[in-house]
Design an enzyme around this catalytic site. Sequence first.
Site, mmCIF file in Angstrom:
data_model
loop_
_atom_site.group_PDB
_atom_site.id
_atom_site.type_symbol
_atom_site.label_atom_id
_atom_site.label_comp_id
_atom_site.label_asym_id
_atom_site.label_seq_id
_atom_site.Cartn_x
_atom_site.Cartn_y
_atom_site.Cartn_z
ATOM 1 N N HIS A 116 0.816 -1.219 0.000
ATOM 2 C CA HIS A 116 0.000 0.000 0.000
ATOM 3 C C HIS A 116 0.848 1.268 0.000
ATOM 4 O O HIS A 116 0.446 2.298 -0.540
ATOM 5 C CB HIS A 116 -0.910 -0.019 1.236
ATOM 6 C CG HIS A 116 -1.848 1.137 1.330
ATOM 7 N ND1 HIS A 116 -3.077 1.135 0.706
ATOM 8 C CD2 HIS A 116 -1.738 2.339 1.960
ATOM 9 C CE1 HIS A 116 -3.695 2.286 0.962
ATOM 10 N NE2 HIS A 116 -2.904 3.033 1.716
ATOM 11 N N HIS A 169 -1.520 2.747 -8.075
ATOM 12 C CA HIS A 169 -2.312 2.139 -9.146
ATOM 13 C C HIS A 169 -2.456 3.109 -10.315
ATOM 14 O O HIS A 169 -2.252 4.312 -10.172
ATOM 15 C CB HIS A 169 -3.710 1.750 -8.640
ATOM 16 C CG HIS A 169 -4.622 2.932 -8.419
ATOM 17 N ND1 HIS A 169 -4.473 3.790 -7.356
ATOM 18 C CD2 HIS A 169 -5.670 3.410 -9.143
ATOM 19 C CE1 HIS A 169 -5.401 4.735 -7.412
ATOM 20 N NE2 HIS A 169 -6.144 4.537 -8.493
HETATM 21 ZN ZN ZN Z 1 -3.865 -0.497 -0.323
#
Ligand code: ZN
Length: 341
Positions: A116, A169
């Site tokens: 993350h 992302h």
């Molecule tokens: Zn994440």
Amino acid sequence: MRKTATRLADGREIIYYDEGDSVREEVPDLRDLPPAAPGSELRWDPLRREHVILAAHRQGRTHLPPSDECPLCPSRGDRLTEVPSSTYDVAVFENRFPALSGAEGRCEVVCFSSDHDTSLAELGAGRLRTVVDAWADRTEELSARPEVAQVYVFENRGPEIGVTLHHPHGQIYALPFVTPRTERDLDSARLHRAETGGDLFADILAAESAGPRVVLRNEHWTAFVPEAARWPVEVHVYPHRAVPDLPALDDGERTALAELYGDLLRRMDRLYDTPLPYMSACHQAPVNDPGLRELSRLRFELFSVRRAPGKLKYLAGTESGAGVFSNDVAPETTAQRLREV
Ligand SMILES: [Zn+2]
């Protein structure tokens, strides 16, 4: 790289791109999801001769969740996310809140890492190469769909520019029309060919390669700040060979792209004391039109709205209202700073 495609609980597709050779265990999505969101609506602006996507259902989408509720992290224990597996390298899935769906195209999310707290810049050339392969594979597959006219790969990074999820992302839009930007570029390329007989992209690359605005270069790619940059930080990345899209890149070009792109992102992050908010646009040729593909060239354009520490450039009356940009930073200065950091 190994590719595994499967389905999420509401029928959306998810594809894992794994770097190792081990066999991926099928992990079902145990969530009780409502059916996928309804489609959007395309409207036509007769003045601009451009489409506008109306996607009212997206108002309810997830917005900056705390990191323990991140939908892009792998599923672990009772915490079930958009990615059913407990681990992944690169994962691509259909967006749950798509701007386009059904006969109008498709929106996909590309997770660059299961971590993350990292970023594309920090992932290293090996992972970036996997990302390039995933981009190319998705482009090839989406290009084969009958409703798709162009595949647009992009990344938004940083809350300053409206990113709703912190997890590293990017996104892919498979569009049912050719973007206005590409239409304009190809009109210019056509005109240039008629006037000079030359390839506009090759001629831009040759001119910039000889000048003061090159940031980075390797055997297959050159990154430069364009002569008429619109943004305080703006870098264009061109392949040396005239290729229409990502699937057309060979092995050496993909590896060289991964190396140069990572170096460039790390330099951009070193410009200020905090990571640079940026957008990266991958321009690819329209699909299914040999004439347009021959006229096009794959390239990346990266840009940032940050003009100084703590200061952002906003699109005001001249830019938003009239399409006239003014840039407070000389492109030559930006190129020099990026070379030196
Ligand atoms: Zn994440």
